[in-house]
Design a protein around this motif. Structure first.
Motif, PDB file in Angstrom:
ATOM      1  N   ARG A   1     -37.977 -19.137  38.792  1.00  8.73           N
ATOM      2  CA  ARG A   1     -38.022 -19.828  37.509  1.00  8.73           C
ATOM      3  C   ARG A   1     -39.467 -20.139  37.119  1.00  8.73           C
ATOM      4  O   ARG A   1     -39.832 -20.072  35.944  1.00  8.73           O
ATOM      5  CB  ARG A   1     -37.193 -21.115  37.580  1.00  8.73           C
ATOM      6  N   GLN A   2     -40.310 -20.446  38.132  1.00  7.37           N
ATOM      7  CA  GLN A   2     -41.703 -20.736  37.850  1.00  7.37           C
ATOM      8  C   GLN A   2     -42.429 -19.505  37.305  1.00  7.37           C
ATOM      9  O   GLN A   2     -43.250 -19.595  36.395  1.00  7.37           O
ATOM     10  CB  GLN A   2     -42.402 -21.245  39.115  1.00  7.37           C
ATOM     11  N   ILE A   3     -42.106 -18.315  37.872  1.00  3.42           N
ATOM     12  CA  ILE A   3     -42.683 -17.070  37.362  1.00  3.42           C
ATOM     13  C   ILE A   3     -42.297 -16.870  35.895  1.00  3.42           C
ATOM     14  O   ILE A   3     -43.117 -16.487  35.050  1.00  3.42           O
ATOM     15  CB  ILE A   3     -42.236 -15.869  38.209  1.00  3.42           C
ATOM     16  N   ALA A   4     -41.028 -17.113  35.575  1.00  3.08           N
ATOM     17  CA  ALA A   4     -40.565 -16.943  34.198  1.00  3.08           C
ATOM     18  C   ALA A   4     -41.310 -17.886  33.251  1.00  3.08           C
ATOM     19  O   ALA A   4     -41.687 -17.511  32.132  1.00  3.08           O
ATOM     20  CB  ALA A   4     -39.056 -17.188  34.132  1.00  3.08           C
ATOM     21  N   ILE A   5     -41.540 -19.121  33.709  1.00  2.00           N
ATOM     22  CA  ILE A   5     -42.271 -20.085  32.878  1.00  2.00           C
ATOM     23  C   ILE A   5     -43.708 -19.612  32.646  1.00  2.00           C
ATOM     24  O   ILE A   5     -44.227 -19.641  31.516  1.00  2.00           O
ATOM     25  CB  ILE A   5     -42.258 -21.469  33.547  1.00  2.00           C
ATOM     26  N   GLU A   6     -44.374 -19.146  33.720  1.00  3.34           N
ATOM     27  CA  GLU A   6     -45.762 -18.713  33.589  1.00  3.34           C
ATOM     28  C   GLU A   6     -45.880 -17.443  32.748  1.00  3.34           C
ATOM     29  O   GLU A   6     -46.847 -17.266  32.005  1.00  3.34           O
ATOM     30  CB  GLU A   6     -46.379 -18.503  34.971  1.00  3.34           C
ATOM     31  N   LEU A   7     -44.907 -16.531  32.849  1.00  5.72           N
ATOM     32  CA  LEU A   7     -44.908 -15.333  32.011  1.00  5.72           C
ATOM     33  C   LEU A   7     -44.853 -15.721  30.531  1.00  5.72           C
ATOM     34  O   LEU A   7     -45.513 -15.119  29.684  1.00  5.72           O
ATOM     35  CB  LEU A   7     -43.730 -14.420  32.376  1.00  5.72           C
ATOM     36  N   GLY A   8     -44.047 -16.716  30.228  1.00 12.63           N
ATOM     37  CA  GLY A   8     -43.979 -17.192  28.850  1.00 12.63           C
ATOM     38  C   GLY A   8     -45.321 -17.728  28.376  1.00 12.63           C
ATOM     39  O   GLY A   8     -45.730 -17.496  27.233  1.00 12.63           O
ATOM     40  N   ARG A   9     -46.002 -18.434  29.259  1.00 10.43           N
ATOM     41  CA  ARG A   9     -47.307 -18.976  28.893  1.00 10.43           C
ATOM     42  C   ARG A   9     -48.330 -17.855  28.670  1.00 10.43           C
ATOM     43  O   ARG A   9     -49.170 -17.927  27.763  1.00 10.43           O
ATOM     44  CB  ARG A   9     -47.802 -19.921  29.983  1.00 10.43           C
ATOM     45  N   VAL A  10     -48.267 -16.805  29.521  1.00  8.41           N
ATOM     46  CA  VAL A  10     -49.175 -15.662  29.355  1.00  8.41           C
ATOM     47  C   VAL A  10     -48.910 -14.974  28.020  1.00  8.41           C
ATOM     48  O   VAL A  10     -49.835 -14.599  27.289  1.00  8.41           O
ATOM     49  CB  VAL A  10     -49.031 -14.680  30.526  1.00  8.41           C
ATOM     50  N   GLU A  11     -47.620 -14.777  27.705  1.00 12.19           N
ATOM     51  CA  GLU A  11     -47.265 -14.129  26.436  1.00 12.19           C
ATOM     52  C   GLU A  11     -47.762 -14.930  25.238  1.00 12.19           C
ATOM     53  O   GLU A  11     -48.158 -14.368  24.210  1.00 12.19           O
ATOM     54  CB  GLU A  11     -45.754 -13.943  26.356  1.00 12.19           C
ATOM     55  N   ARG A  12     -47.769 -16.256  25.371  1.00 12.11           N
ATOM     56  CA  ARG A  12     -48.218 -17.099  24.262  1.00 12.11           C
ATOM     57  C   ARG A  12     -49.731 -17.328  24.291  1.00 12.11           C
ATOM     58  O   ARG A  12     -50.279 -18.021  23.443  1.00 12.11           O
ATOM     59  CB  ARG A  12     -47.501 -18.455  24.331  1.00 12.11           C
TER      60      ARG A  12
ATOM     61  N   GLU B   1     -51.394 -18.969  26.552  1.00 15.91           N
ATOM     62  CA  GLU B   1     -51.753 -20.272  27.093  1.00 15.91           C
ATOM     63  C   GLU B   1     -52.455 -20.165  28.450  1.00 15.91           C
ATOM     64  O   GLU B   1     -53.089 -21.120  28.895  1.00 15.91           O
ATOM     65  CB  GLU B   1     -50.497 -21.150  27.210  1.00 15.91           C
ATOM     66  N   GLN B   2     -52.291 -19.025  29.123  1.00 15.45           N
ATOM     67  CA  GLN B   2     -53.010 -18.757  30.356  1.00 15.45           C
ATOM     68  C   GLN B   2     -53.186 -17.247  30.493  1.00 15.45           C
ATOM     69  O   GLN B   2     -52.413 -16.466  29.918  1.00 15.45           O
ATOM     70  CB  GLN B   2     -52.306 -19.368  31.571  1.00 15.45           C
ATOM     71  N   GLU B   3     -54.197 -16.826  31.261  1.00 18.98           N
ATOM     72  CA  GLU B   3     -54.544 -15.401  31.328  1.00 18.98           C
ATOM     73  C   GLU B   3     -53.718 -14.648  32.364  1.00 18.98           C
ATOM     74  O   GLU B   3     -53.449 -13.459  32.204  1.00 18.98           O
ATOM     75  CB  GLU B   3     -56.035 -15.256  31.647  1.00 18.98           C
ATOM     76  N   GLN B   4     -53.351 -15.265  33.432  1.00 20.92           N
ATOM     77  CA  GLN B   4     -52.615 -14.550  34.478  1.00 20.92           C
ATOM     78  C   GLN B   4     -51.717 -15.532  35.232  1.00 20.92           C
ATOM     79  O   GLN B   4     -51.822 -16.741  35.076  1.00 20.92           O
ATOM     80  CB  GLN B   4     -53.594 -13.890  35.447  1.00 20.92           C
ATOM     81  N   LEU B   5     -50.863 -14.929  36.060  1.00 14.72           N
ATOM     82  CA  LEU B   5     -49.975 -15.763  36.869  1.00 14.72           C
ATOM     83  C   LEU B   5     -50.751 -16.314  38.053  1.00 14.72           C
ATOM     84  O   LEU B   5     -51.704 -15.709  38.534  1.00 14.72           O
ATOM     85  CB  LEU B   5     -48.782 -14.944  37.385  1.00 14.72           C
ATOM     86  N   SER B   6     -50.302 -17.465  38.520  1.00 13.91           N
ATOM     87  CA  SER B   6     -50.914 -18.028  39.722  1.00 13.91           C
ATOM     88  C   SER B   6     -50.434 -17.232  40.939  1.00 13.91           C
ATOM     89  O   SER B   6     -49.506 -16.430  40.855  1.00 13.91           O
ATOM     90  CB  SER B   6     -50.533 -19.499  39.859  1.00 13.91           C
TER      91      SER B   6
END
Length: 237
Positions: A207-218, A220-225
């Protein structure tokens, strides 16, 4: 035609766990029910055997080679409502009257039970369940073949029968079954809640990966942790 939405991993996990849990509790419940029934049946067998031995201890044989029953039946065998019945198949003498069989006062309530007239070889025993003719019920029947020694004469062969209405055992079994249903029901609810918590904890990194992917798409961040379990590190990279 719209495609059916596939189940989530969490839903699949919970569904599989539910199936396994229900199967396990069901098989365990059946095994426990059979075990308690066998225990109740063995206890009933021992109780009926004890009644038979008590009757034998208070009985005697006349010089005319006939069995003499106790003058007074034990308390449980006086009332038809007790559900306990005793009978003797063989030559009997009651108050000087010769008969081919004898029955306790309570046994006249089941006068249509032909098994009371059956005979066994000396030393043989039987413990069976038999229907009560015309009554729509059944009894558990303990039978014991006897050889009564008579001085200077052939022994007297008789068979004592002790029976108990099956509804008494069924009442005890139903009490246990209700207790089993409530216990297993509460256990199932508790285990399902525990499984839900475990599955959610296991799937938290996904679920955390899905949240971070959404942030990358928007943006809000450049890459996943990279702070993920070993199995998900390569996917995150």
């Amino acid at each position: 035609m719209a495609q059916r939405r596939p189940l989530s991993i969490q839903a699949r996990s919970l569904l599989a766990a539910d199936v396994v849990l229900v199967a396990f509790l069901g098989m365990t419940g059946v095994a426990l029910d059979q075990a308690i029934y066998q225990t109740l049946r063995n206890t009933l067998h021992d109780r009926l055997q004890g009644y038979a031995e008590a009757y034998i201890a208070k009985s005697d044989v006349s010089r005319a080679r006939r069995w003499l029953p106790p003058e007074v039946d034990p308390e449980p065998f006086l009332s038809p409502d007790s559900g306990l019945y005793a009978a003797m198949a063989g030559p009997v003498e009651v108050d000087g009257v010769r008969r081919d069989n004898w029955r306790s006062q309570s046994a006249y309530a089941v006068a249509d039970l032909p098994q009371f007239d059956a005979t066994l070889k000396p030393g043989a025993t039987e413990f069976t369940t038999t229907p009560i003719d015309g009554a729509g019920g059944k009894v558990y029947l303990y039978s014991y073949g006897l050889s009564w020694p008579v001085a200077g004469k052939d022994p007297v062969l008789t068979t004592i029968h002790i029976a108990e209405d099956a509804k008494h055992l069924e009442v005890q079994r139903n009490v246990f079954r209700r207790s089993l249903v409530f216990t297993f029901g509460g256990l199932a609810v508790g285990l399902l809640l525990l499984l839900l918590g475990v599955v959610r904890w296991i799937l938290q990194p996904a679920r955390q990966i899905a949240i971070e992917l959404g942030r990358v798409e928007r943006g809000e961040q450049e890459q996943l942790s990279t702070d993920y379990p070993l199995e998900l590190k390569r996917l995150a990279g």
